[in-house]
Design a protein around this motif. Structure first.
Motif, PDB file in Angstrom:
ATOM      1  N   GLN A 101       0.820  -1.207   0.000  1.00 60.05           N
ATOM      2  CA  GLN A 101       0.000   0.000   0.000  1.00 60.05           C
ATOM      3  C   GLN A 101       0.852   1.255   0.000  1.00 60.05           C
ATOM      4  N   VAL A 102       0.177   2.370  -0.191  1.00 59.27           N
ATOM      5  CA  VAL A 102       0.826   3.676  -0.143  1.00 59.27           C
ATOM      6  C   VAL A 102      -0.197   4.680   0.375  1.00 59.27           C
ATOM      7  N   HIS A 103       0.297   5.752   1.011  1.00 58.03           N
ATOM      8  CA  HIS A 103      -0.594   6.789   1.528  1.00 58.03           C
ATOM      9  C   HIS A 103      -0.351   8.085   0.777  1.00 58.03           C
ATOM     10  N   PRO A 104      -1.411   8.851   0.512  1.00 63.99           N
ATOM     11  CA  PRO A 104      -1.259  10.119  -0.207  1.00 63.99           C
ATOM     12  C   PRO A 104      -0.655  11.208   0.672  1.00 63.99           C
ATOM     13  N   SER A 105      -0.053  12.188   0.031  1.00 64.44           N
ATOM     14  CA  SER A 105       0.510  13.351   0.733  1.00 64.44           C
ATOM     15  C   SER A 105      -0.608  14.177   1.346  1.00 64.44           C
ATOM     16  N   ASN A 106      -0.228  15.129   2.192  1.00 63.86           N
ATOM     17  CA  ASN A 106      -1.220  16.031   2.775  1.00 63.86           C
ATOM     18  C   ASN A 106      -2.034  16.735   1.685  1.00 63.86           C
ATOM     19  N   GLU A 107      -1.350  17.165   0.637  1.00 66.46           N
ATOM     20  CA  GLU A 107      -2.018  17.916  -0.428  1.00 66.46           C
ATOM     21  C   GLU A 107      -3.032  17.041  -1.175  1.00 66.46           C
ATOM     22  N   LEU A 108      -2.591  15.820  -1.562  1.00 63.84           N
ATOM     23  CA  LEU A 108      -3.495  14.911  -2.268  1.00 63.84           C
ATOM     24  C   LEU A 108      -4.648  14.478  -1.375  1.00 63.84           C
ATOM     25  N   ALA A 109      -4.337  14.167  -0.123  1.00 63.42           N
ATOM     26  CA  ALA A 109      -5.369  13.700   0.805  1.00 63.42           C
ATOM     27  C   ALA A 109      -6.415  14.786   1.053  1.00 63.42           C
ATOM     28  N   LYS A 110      -5.958  16.023   1.162  1.00 64.76           N
ATOM     29  CA  LYS A 110      -6.882  17.141   1.368  1.00 64.76           C
ATOM     30  C   LYS A 110      -7.779  17.314   0.147  1.00 64.76           C
ATOM     31  N   GLU A 111      -7.165  17.252  -1.037  1.00 61.52           N
ATOM     32  CA  GLU A 111      -7.897  17.461  -2.287  1.00 61.52           C
ATOM     33  C   GLU A 111      -8.912  16.345  -2.543  1.00 61.52           C
ATOM     34  N   ARG A 112      -8.476  15.097  -2.320  1.00 59.32           N
ATOM     35  CA  ARG A 112      -9.324  13.954  -2.677  1.00 59.32           C
ATOM     36  C   ARG A 112     -10.266  13.502  -1.565  1.00 59.32           C
ATOM     37  N   HIS A 113      -9.827  13.635  -0.318  1.00 58.99           N
ATOM     38  CA  HIS A 113     -10.577  13.011   0.787  1.00 58.99           C
ATOM     39  C   HIS A 113     -10.888  13.970   1.941  1.00 58.99           C
ATOM     40  N   ASP A 114     -10.493  15.227   1.796  1.00 61.30           N
ATOM     41  CA  ASP A 114     -10.637  16.209   2.887  1.00 61.30           C
ATOM     42  C   ASP A 114     -10.056  15.647   4.178  1.00 61.30           C
ATOM     43  N   SER A 115      -8.856  15.127   4.069  1.00 63.15           N
ATOM     44  CA  SER A 115      -8.201  14.438   5.190  1.00 63.15           C
ATOM     45  C   SER A 115      -6.747  14.891   5.293  1.00 63.15           C
ATOM     46  N   PHE A 116      -6.142  14.622   6.462  1.00 61.28           N
ATOM     47  CA  PHE A 116      -4.692  14.717   6.566  1.00 61.28           C
ATOM     48  C   PHE A 116      -4.078  13.647   5.664  1.00 61.28           C
ATOM     49  N   GLY A 117      -2.808  13.826   5.325  1.00 60.96           N
ATOM     50  CA  GLY A 117      -2.039  12.736   4.745  1.00 60.96           C
ATOM     51  C   GLY A 117      -1.760  11.704   5.826  1.00 60.96           C
ATOM     52  N   LYS A 118      -0.909  10.739   5.518  1.00 62.55           N
ATOM     53  CA  LYS A 118      -0.677   9.682   6.500  1.00 62.55           C
ATOM     54  C   LYS A 118       0.808   9.344   6.555  1.00 62.55           C
ATOM     55  N   ASN A 119       1.597  10.286   7.051  1.00 62.89           N
ATOM     56  CA  ASN A 119       2.985   9.986   7.381  1.00 62.89           C
ATOM     57  C   ASN A 119       2.968   9.157   8.659  1.00 62.89           C
ATOM     58  N   GLU A 120       3.764   8.099   8.705  1.00 68.58           N
ATOM     59  CA  GLU A 120       3.707   7.204   9.859  1.00 68.58           C
ATOM     60  C   GLU A 120       5.075   6.598  10.157  1.00 68.58           C
ATOM     61  N   MET A 121       5.163   5.917  11.305  1.00 69.40           N
ATOM     62  CA  MET A 121       6.386   5.189  11.651  1.00 69.40           C
ATOM     63  C   MET A 121       6.011   3.881  12.327  1.00 69.40           C
ATOM     64  N   TRP A 122       6.924   2.928  12.230  1.00 65.88           N
ATOM     65  CA  TRP A 122       6.755   1.614  12.866  1.00 65.88           C
ATOM     66  C   TRP A 122       7.897   1.364  13.836  1.00 65.88           C
ATOM     67  N   TYR A 123       7.562   0.817  15.003  1.00 67.21           N
ATOM     68  CA  TYR A 123       8.545   0.312  15.950  1.00 67.21           C
ATOM     69  C   TYR A 123       8.206  -1.150  16.184  1.00 67.21           C
ATOM     70  N   VAL A 124       9.118  -2.052  15.793  1.00 65.46           N
ATOM     71  CA  VAL A 124       8.859  -3.490  15.900  1.00 65.46           C
ATOM     72  C   VAL A 124       8.989  -3.928  17.360  1.00 65.46           C
ATOM     73  N   MET A 125       7.929  -4.511  17.896  1.00 64.12           N
ATOM     74  CA  MET A 125       7.925  -4.988  19.286  1.00 64.12           C
ATOM     75  C   MET A 125       8.288  -6.463  19.385  1.00 64.12           C
ATOM     76  N   GLN A 126       7.919  -7.229  18.363  1.00 62.09           N
ATOM     77  CA  GLN A 126       8.249  -8.652  18.324  1.00 62.09           C
ATOM     78  C   GLN A 126       8.139  -9.106  16.878  1.00 62.09           C
ATOM     79  N   ALA A 127       9.015 -10.026  16.505  1.00 61.55           N
ATOM     80  CA  ALA A 127       8.977 -10.548  15.143  1.00 61.55           C
ATOM     81  C   ALA A 127       9.341 -12.031  15.156  1.00 61.55           C
ATOM     82  N   ASP A 128       8.554 -12.831  14.478  1.00 61.09           N
ATOM     83  CA  ASP A 128       8.868 -14.247  14.346  1.00 61.09           C
ATOM     84  C   ASP A 128      10.131 -14.417  13.507  1.00 61.09           C
TER      85      ASP A 128
END
Length: 323
Positions: A101-128
């Motif tokens: 998947q991919v998330h749109p930028s603030n500009e695209l998200a605002k234009e298309r969905h009236d939403s913030f963009g979705k910049n995010e981060m992951w911290y791995v707590m456990q992995a098989d």
């Protein structure tokens, strides 16, 4: 009414890729199966978390902001975001892989969905063993080649696959293709947005609907950043009783804190709320003569008006999040 450190009632989300680790490893309490996400702090419309305990029990983030304004979120945060809480905090358990998947930028998200963009981060707590994440592209690629890979059903071959372990951290700016692989339990910090463009979903069928999930490749094409990077993982220090810089972006700042014995925290110069995610161990938090507990898999929000707390633990790992 005086503000105090707040826990919220999590919202548990069914996902076709969800497992049991939120229950078995983070001690979440629910009866449903295939729960993939625990939304710890959310202001997403229709999915607002509510205060778990104390005098403010049952109140949503929006209600708290309406009442307390800058005293709750910080004066500068209130000035920028008004009554919208800017972050969405989750724990995620992937028994099987998430869609690419991919998330749109603030500009695209605002234009298309009236939403913030979705910049995010992951911290791995456990992995098989051999569990991996997909982050970005494995090589230089342009839009035309990418479209050809999609058509040939070989798009996975040009993705960067990375085997992960506990503590691994990744920043996922908007535009960066990504997916959580099977066997990964992680903490996710992101802007308040639920806008996701699915690119590839392994041609699988959702047992609850009997159908393949919708893909959004037309929308995704303009959102993808095709820039090649040689290294996607975030490097950071783990000094004891120190706010070690983890991910500092324009949208949120996250530090890693290994608490041993006692740590005094002074937030008098910080004009923001603070969120603690406990990713290992347990600790006690002393504030204004009261004590609060926090253990692995729990999240606590300190309103901006709280300027000093004392953390006590034999050993605990925290993510410290603020604007």
């Amino acid at each position: 009414m005086t503000l105090y450190p707040l826990k919220f009632e999590p919202l548990y989300k069914y996902r076709l890729w969800g497992g049991e680790k939120l229950k078995t490893q983070l001690n979440k309490e629910y009866t449903e199966t295939s729960i993939g996400e625990s939304w710890e702090i959310s202001d997403v419309k229709g999915d607002e978390t509510k205060v778990l305990e104390g005098d403010l029990q049952g109140q949503t983030l929006k209600q708290l902001i309406q009442t307390y304004k800058g005293a709750f979120v910080g004066e500068s945060v209130y000035k920028e975001f008004g009554e919208d809480f800017p972050l969405l905090i989750k724990f995620i358990d992937a028994k099987t892989p998430l869609s690419i998947q991919v998330h749109p930028s603030n500009e695209l998200a605002k234009e298309r969905h009236d939403s913030f963009g979705k910049n995010e981060m992951w911290y791995v707590m456990q992995a098989d063993k051999d569990a991996e994440l997909i982050v970005g592209f494995e090589k230089e690629i342009d839009k035309a080649e990418y479209q050809k890979q999609l058509e040939d059903d070989t798009v996975l071959e040009v993705m960067h696959h990375e085997t992960v372990a506990k503590g691994d951290t990744f920043y996922i700016p908007t535009g960066r293709i990504h997916a959580i692989g099977s066997g990964v339990l992680l903490a996710e910090i992101q802007q308040t947005s639920d806008v996701t463009y699915r690119i590839y979903d392994y041609n699988r069928v959702d047992a609850t609907t009997g159908k393949e999930r919708e893909l959004h490749n037309d929308l995704a094409l303009d959102a993808i950043d095709f820039t090649y990077h040689s290294d996607f993982k975030t490097s950071y220090e783990t000094k004891v009783n120190t706010a070690n810089t983890l991910v500092h972006s324009p949208y949120f700042k996250t530090n890693f804190i290994k608490v041993e014995n006692t740590l005094e925290k002074d937030y008098s110069q910080l004009d923001s709320f603070v969120i603690y995610m406990c990713v290992s161990g347990s600790l006690d938090i002393a504030c204004s003569g009261e004590n609060y507990s926090l253990k692995t898999g729990e999240t606590l929000l300190l309103p901006a008006s709280i300027t000093a707390v004392t953390l006590k633990a034999s050993e605990a790992d925290l993510l410290e999040i603020y604007l």
